[in-house]
Design a protein around this motif. Structure first.
Motif, mmCIF file in Angstrom:
data_model
loop_
_atom_site.group_PDB
_atom_site.id
_atom_site.type_symbol
_atom_site.label_atom_id
_atom_site.label_comp_id
_atom_site.label_asym_id
_atom_site.label_seq_id
_atom_site.Cartn_x
_atom_site.Cartn_y
_atom_site.Cartn_z
ATOM 1 N N UNK A 155 -2.213 5.239 -3.358
ATOM 2 C CA UNK A 155 -1.530 5.461 -2.074
ATOM 3 C C UNK A 155 -0.180 4.767 -1.973
ATOM 4 N N UNK A 156 -0.060 3.552 -2.476
ATOM 5 C CA UNK A 156 1.215 2.833 -2.386
ATOM 6 C C UNK A 156 2.297 3.548 -3.180
ATOM 7 N N UNK A 157 1.923 4.112 -4.348
ATOM 8 C CA UNK A 157 2.888 4.866 -5.143
ATOM 9 C C UNK A 157 3.318 6.135 -4.451
ATOM 10 N N UNK A 158 2.367 6.798 -3.799
ATOM 11 C CA UNK A 158 2.676 8.007 -3.039
ATOM 12 C C UNK A 158 3.670 7.699 -1.928
ATOM 13 N N UNK A 159 3.419 6.639 -1.187
ATOM 14 C CA UNK A 159 4.280 6.277 -0.065
ATOM 15 C C UNK A 159 5.680 5.904 -0.537
#
Length: 278
Positions: A155-159
């Motif tokens: 999720x952090x990479x997506x954001x």
């Protein structure tokens, strides 16, 4: 432009109509008013459904990622072994040149260039086109890391990658604000103003909204830090005007019977976002 043979007609565009890269070519064909008698869209089932032409009367799809434009040879009429053009931008630029030169039967379909007729027009179109392509490329890690349709959950990479998408959109927004572009000229019934860049950008914005449930034209309206740490106001009024105006065009309409609408099984995965991914 010369080909190694005299082509038979129609040319065949193998495509998954709802997926992003084929979708932009289909919008282009409609916007250019190129009839199916010249270029026929051969709908291919998705890889999960055996990846074959839906209509078995057409030759099997060529190998490689779709879309693929096939110009059949005269000697092998009905086969898919003629000239094969891959990648959506290559296909659209090829068709632009064919229409401009009015060759291979495309004289009647040769409407004005969507790539620009002057040096300045081409530069301005390519500026936006390059950023629209960047948005499409940067979206891949957003959906890969952030949704159930992806291959891993991060999720952090997506954001973080979503911030880079917004950076490109913000650049386009500022250009269009400075130019005071009149988006009403893109509405259905008005011709002569749509460009290749418009098609690619609209397709990206439509894809993220319709398939992933994320409307990239809606900013928070708040001051945020961009990828370089600069403070910017996250709002996209020109992009919103653009998206709404282009969406009225007949070329942008999704036709269920032609496979333009994503299947339910795909939406079930694409619409599922991990916590913290957006």
């Amino acid at each position: 432009m010369s080909l190694p043979f005299t082509p038979a007609f129609p040319w065949l565009l193998y495509a998954y109509p709802w997926m992003p890269f084929p979708r932009r070519v289909i919008i282009y064909l409609r916007e250019k008013r190129i009839p199916s008698s010249l270029v026929t869209v051969v709908r291919v089932s998705t890889p999960q459904d055996e990846d074959q032409a839906v209509d078995s009367s057409y030759p099997p799809r060529p190998t490689g990622s779709l879309p693929i434009l096939v110009v059949p040879s005269a000697e092998e009429n009905g086969s898919a072994s003629g000239l094969q053009i891959r990648q959506s931008m290559a296909i659209m630029h090829f068709l632009e040149e064919v229409c401009e030169k009015r060759v291979y039967g495309f004289g009647d379909a040769a409407l004005r260039s969507l790539a620009g007729t002057t040096l300045v027009q081409r530069v301005e179109i390519n500026e936006v086109l390059s950023l629209a392509e960047q948005c499409t490329g940067d979206w891949n890690p957003v959906r890969t890391f952030g949704t159930k349709a992806g291959t891993m959950s991060y999720p952090a990479g997506s954001k973080e990658m979503l911030r880079w998408v917004r950076r490109s959109l913000m650049t386009i927004e500022k250009w269009w604000q400075a130019a005071e572009r009149d988006m009403s000229l893109l509405r259905q019934g008005v011709d002569g103003h749509v460009t290749l860049a418009d098609i690619v950008l609209y397709q990206f914005l439509e894809f993220t909204r319709d398939c992933y449930g994320v409307d990239m034209t809606l900013g928070s309206g708040e001051k945020v830090r961009d990828v370089y740490g600069r403070e910017v106001v996250e709002t996209f009024p020109k992009l919103r005007e653009f998206f709404e105006a282009f969406g009225t065009r007949e070329s942008a309409r999704r036709i269920v019977d032609e496979g333009d609408v994503p299947p339910e099984w795909a939406l079930k995965n694409m619409l599922v976002w991990a916590d913290g991914a957006l």
